[in-house]
Design an enzyme around this catalytic site. Structure first.
Site, PDB file in Angstrom:
ATOM      1  N   SER A   8       0.855  -1.190   0.000  1.00 12.09           N
ATOM      2  CA  SER A   8       0.000   0.000   0.000  1.00 12.09           C
ATOM      3  C   SER A   8       0.885   1.232   0.000  1.00 12.09           C
ATOM      4  CB  SER A   8      -0.880   0.007   1.245  1.00 12.09           C
ATOM      5  OG  SER A   8      -1.359   1.327   1.462  1.00 12.09           O
ATOM      6  N   HIS A  31      -1.287  -1.679  -4.141  1.00 14.82           N
ATOM      7  CA  HIS A  31      -2.555  -1.385  -3.470  1.00 14.82           C
ATOM      8  C   HIS A  31      -2.741   0.129  -3.358  1.00 14.82           C
ATOM      9  CE1 HIS A  31      -5.880  -2.450  -0.721  1.00 14.82           C
ATOM     10  NE2 HIS A  31      -5.506  -1.411   0.002  1.00 14.82           N
ATOM     11  N   ASP A  33      -5.042   3.090  -2.108  1.00 13.32           N
ATOM     12  CA  ASP A  33      -6.119   3.431  -1.170  1.00 13.32           C
ATOM     13  C   ASP A  33      -6.756   4.755  -1.556  1.00 13.32           C
ATOM     14  OD1 ASP A  33      -6.116   1.329   0.885  1.00 13.32           O
ATOM     15  OD2 ASP A  33      -4.051   1.964   1.232  1.00 13.32           O
ATOM     16  N   MET A  35      -9.530   7.458  -0.669  1.00 14.11           N
ATOM     17  CA  MET A  35     -10.381   7.907   0.446  1.00 14.11           C
ATOM     18  C   MET A  35     -10.964   9.271   0.108  1.00 14.11           C
ATOM     19  SD  MET A  35      -8.002   6.899   3.680  1.00 14.11           S
ATOM     20  CE  MET A  35      -7.070   5.371   3.710  1.00 14.11           C
ATOM     21  N   HIS A  64      -8.487   0.173  -3.813  1.00  9.24           N
ATOM     22  CA  HIS A  64      -9.334  -0.054  -2.638  1.00  9.24           C
ATOM     23  C   HIS A  64     -10.101   1.233  -2.389  1.00  9.24           C
ATOM     24  CE1 HIS A  64      -9.445  -0.721   2.033  1.00  9.24           C
ATOM     25  NE2 HIS A  64     -10.637  -0.804   1.483  1.00  9.24           N
ATOM     26  N   MET A  66     -12.365   3.538  -0.538  1.00  2.00           N
ATOM     27  CA  MET A  66     -13.016   3.877   0.722  1.00  2.00           C
ATOM     28  C   MET A  66     -13.768   5.173   0.469  1.00  2.00           C
ATOM     29  SD  MET A  66      -9.849   2.722   3.088  1.00  2.00           S
ATOM     30  CE  MET A  66      -8.779   2.753   1.644  1.00  2.00           C
ATOM     31  N   MET A 135     -11.159  -6.182   6.326  1.00  2.00           N
ATOM     32  CA  MET A 135     -10.310  -5.157   6.946  1.00  2.00           C
ATOM     33  C   MET A 135      -9.892  -5.623   8.339  1.00  2.00           C
ATOM     34  SD  MET A 135      -9.871  -2.758   4.770  1.00  2.00           S
ATOM     35  CE  MET A 135      -8.948  -1.675   5.865  1.00  2.00           C
ATOM     36  N   ASP A 174      -6.208  -6.464   5.121  1.00  4.99           N
ATOM     37  CA  ASP A 174      -5.626  -5.135   4.961  1.00  4.99           C
ATOM     38  C   ASP A 174      -5.667  -4.420   6.306  1.00  4.99           C
ATOM     39  OD1 ASP A 174      -4.867  -2.589   4.186  1.00  4.99           O
ATOM     40  OD2 ASP A 174      -6.604  -2.230   2.893  1.00  4.99           O
TER      41      ASP A 174
END
Ligand code: DX5
Ligand code: ZN
Length: 218
Positions: A8, A31, A33, A35, A64, A66, A135, A174
């Site tokens: 990540s 990975h 992320d 957000m 991923h 979020m 998670m 994760d």
């Protein structure tokens, strides 16, 4: 069982992000992320930044999401070139439709659950996804401690997946995955591991990836 390591870049050095990405080329998936400061109290890469990261990475990108509105926006991350797009069950009002839409875009489809969401809530989608993400921290930040109370959920998911005959989704974890915790997560049944701090704060990302991989193999 095949093992996949997914670095990540959340806590990588963003002032030299492309170099940081180049350092993890021996991993399986990068990975990413995403957000939005709504689904989680933190904000990261814009869609345009995601496009640049995806274009730069030599390994496939695992996005991923979020974000609060995956039913509308997940498709954009597929179109941006992600190899895999994972959205949160808790943020979706129609997971089946979003899964179908992503599949239509030709990406691998992942469904993620927060620590407080139980396995039974998402079990019905198992046949339709390529990866289940459990998670092992509250989503939002890197560098948190692995939640051992998520281990029973991982085992429960592995038991269900091992009974599937036609296909078997990957089981990803994760949050807080490190040299100390990866073996317990692997023993519980995970086969796909996200690691941020354990790789980027190690001083030697390539070595950390190799060590994590060795500890995860069953
Ligand atoms: C947290 C993110 C993770 C995070 C993991 O919400 O989804 O991917 O970067 O970081 P570590 O490995 O440091 O817990
Ligand atoms: Zn993540």
């Amino acid at each position: 069982m095949a093992v996949r390591i997914c670095p990540s870049i959340l806590n990588a050095d963003h002032t030299r992000l492309f170099e940081e990405i180049d350092q993890v080329a021996t991993a399986d998936l990068l990975h990413l992320d995403v957000m939005d400061n709504l689904f989680v109290p933190n904000q990261t890469f814009s869609l345009e930044q995601c496009r640049e990261i995806i274009a730069h990475s030599v390994i496939p990108v695992d996005s991923h999401l979020m974000i609060a509105d995956p039913d509308e926006k997940a498709i954009l991350y597929a179109q941006a070139g992600s190899a895999s797009v994972t959205f949160h069950f808790e943020a979706s009002s129609n997971p089946a439709a979003t899964i179908r839409q992503l599949r239509g875009a030709g990406v691998r489809v992942g469904l993620a659950v927060k620590p407080s969401t139980d396995f039974e809530s998402i079990e019905e989608y198992l046949d339709d996804i390529d990866m289940l993400l459990i998670m092992t921290v509250e989503p939002g930040f890197g560098g948190q401690s692995f939640m051992i109370d998520q281990l029973p959920k991982i085992t429960q998911a592995r038991d269900a997946i091992s009974k599937m005959v036609m296909r078997a989704p990957w089981l990803q974890v994760d949050g807080g995955i490190s040299l100390e915790t990866i073996a317990v997560a692997a023993n519980a049944g995970a086969d796909t591991f996200v690691a941020g701090s354990a790789i980027y704060k190690s001083g030697d990302p390539e070595l950390a990836i190799r060590q994590l991989r060795e500890l995860a193999v069953r």
